[in-house]
Design a protein around this motif. Sequence first.
Motif, PDB file in Angstrom:
ATOM      1  N   ARG A 214       0.822  -1.212   0.000  1.00 60.88           N
ATOM      2  CA  ARG A 214       0.000   0.000   0.000  1.00 60.88           C
ATOM      3  C   ARG A 214       0.853   1.257   0.000  1.00 60.88           C
ATOM      4  O   ARG A 214       0.571   2.207  -0.713  1.00 60.88           O
ATOM      5  N   CYS A 215       1.910   1.273   0.820  1.00 59.64           N
ATOM      6  CA  CYS A 215       2.781   2.460   0.898  1.00 59.64           C
ATOM      7  C   CYS A 215       3.543   2.699  -0.398  1.00 59.64           C
ATOM      8  O   CYS A 215       3.804   3.835  -0.769  1.00 59.64           O
ATOM      9  N   LEU A 216       3.902   1.630  -1.084  1.00 56.94           N
ATOM     10  CA  LEU A 216       4.647   1.756  -2.339  1.00 56.94           C
ATOM     11  C   LEU A 216       3.738   1.779  -3.558  1.00 56.94           C
ATOM     12  O   LEU A 216       4.205   1.685  -4.688  1.00 56.94           O
ATOM     13  N   ASN A 217       2.425   1.903  -3.312  1.00 59.98           N
ATOM     14  CA  ASN A 217       1.429   2.001  -4.387  1.00 59.98           C
ATOM     15  C   ASN A 217       1.482   0.802  -5.337  1.00 59.98           C
ATOM     16  O   ASN A 217       1.343   0.947  -6.536  1.00 59.98           O
ATOM     17  N   GLN A 218       1.710  -0.373  -4.763  1.00 58.34           N
ATOM     18  CA  GLN A 218       1.698  -1.600  -5.543  1.00 58.34           C
ATOM     19  C   GLN A 218       0.337  -2.274  -5.376  1.00 58.34           C
ATOM     20  O   GLN A 218      -0.370  -2.023  -4.406  1.00 58.34           O
ATOM     21  N   ASP A 219       0.003  -3.137  -6.323  1.00 58.92           N
ATOM     22  CA  ASP A 219      -1.264  -3.850  -6.245  1.00 58.92           C
ATOM     23  C   ASP A 219      -1.266  -4.824  -5.075  1.00 58.92           C
ATOM     24  O   ASP A 219      -0.268  -5.494  -4.809  1.00 58.92           O
ATOM     25  N   VAL A 220      -2.392  -4.882  -4.390  1.00 51.82           N
ATOM     26  CA  VAL A 220      -2.604  -5.880  -3.349  1.00 51.82           C
ATOM     27  C   VAL A 220      -3.500  -6.938  -3.969  1.00 51.82           C
ATOM     28  O   VAL A 220      -4.688  -6.719  -4.157  1.00 51.82           O
ATOM     29  N   VAL A 221      -2.907  -8.055  -4.326  1.00 51.29           N
ATOM     30  CA  VAL A 221      -3.640  -9.132  -4.984  1.00 51.29           C
ATOM     31  C   VAL A 221      -4.054 -10.145  -3.932  1.00 51.29           C
ATOM     32  O   VAL A 221      -3.218 -10.709  -3.234  1.00 51.29           O
ATOM     33  N   VAL A 222      -5.361 -10.342  -3.815  1.00 48.50           N
ATOM     34  CA  VAL A 222      -5.891 -11.277  -2.823  1.00 48.50           C
ATOM     35  C   VAL A 222      -5.925 -12.673  -3.431  1.00 48.50           C
ATOM     36  O   VAL A 222      -6.493 -12.886  -4.492  1.00 48.50           O
TER      37      VAL A 222
END
Length: 110
Positions: free
Chosen positions: A47-55
Amino acid sequence: MSAKNRDNKNRWRNITVGFRVSPEENERINKAVTLSGLPKQEYCYRRCLNQDVVVQGNPRVYKALKTELAAVLAELQRIEAGNGIDEELLNVIELIAVILGGLKGEEQDE
């Protein structure tokens, strides 16, 4: 002496980053972490590095979704005719919708 922490790209993680949040923000972060199925540290990196959080669907994620949906249902039943829906509930509903859409393989609009 403890083992050095290395990530999946063999980088040594030796710097600690911390920040303060309100109890409400903490609860919201914990819900998002639980629903993501990721460890809190990994979730925060992404989240801090603006990367995708893939569930990735797994029993723990499905149980968290079931629990949150039950809480949403109870809150919606409490609200009469849609009046009084608070921002927190709308945020949880939106997060659940994004996760379920991702598990189905749907594209999400930013």
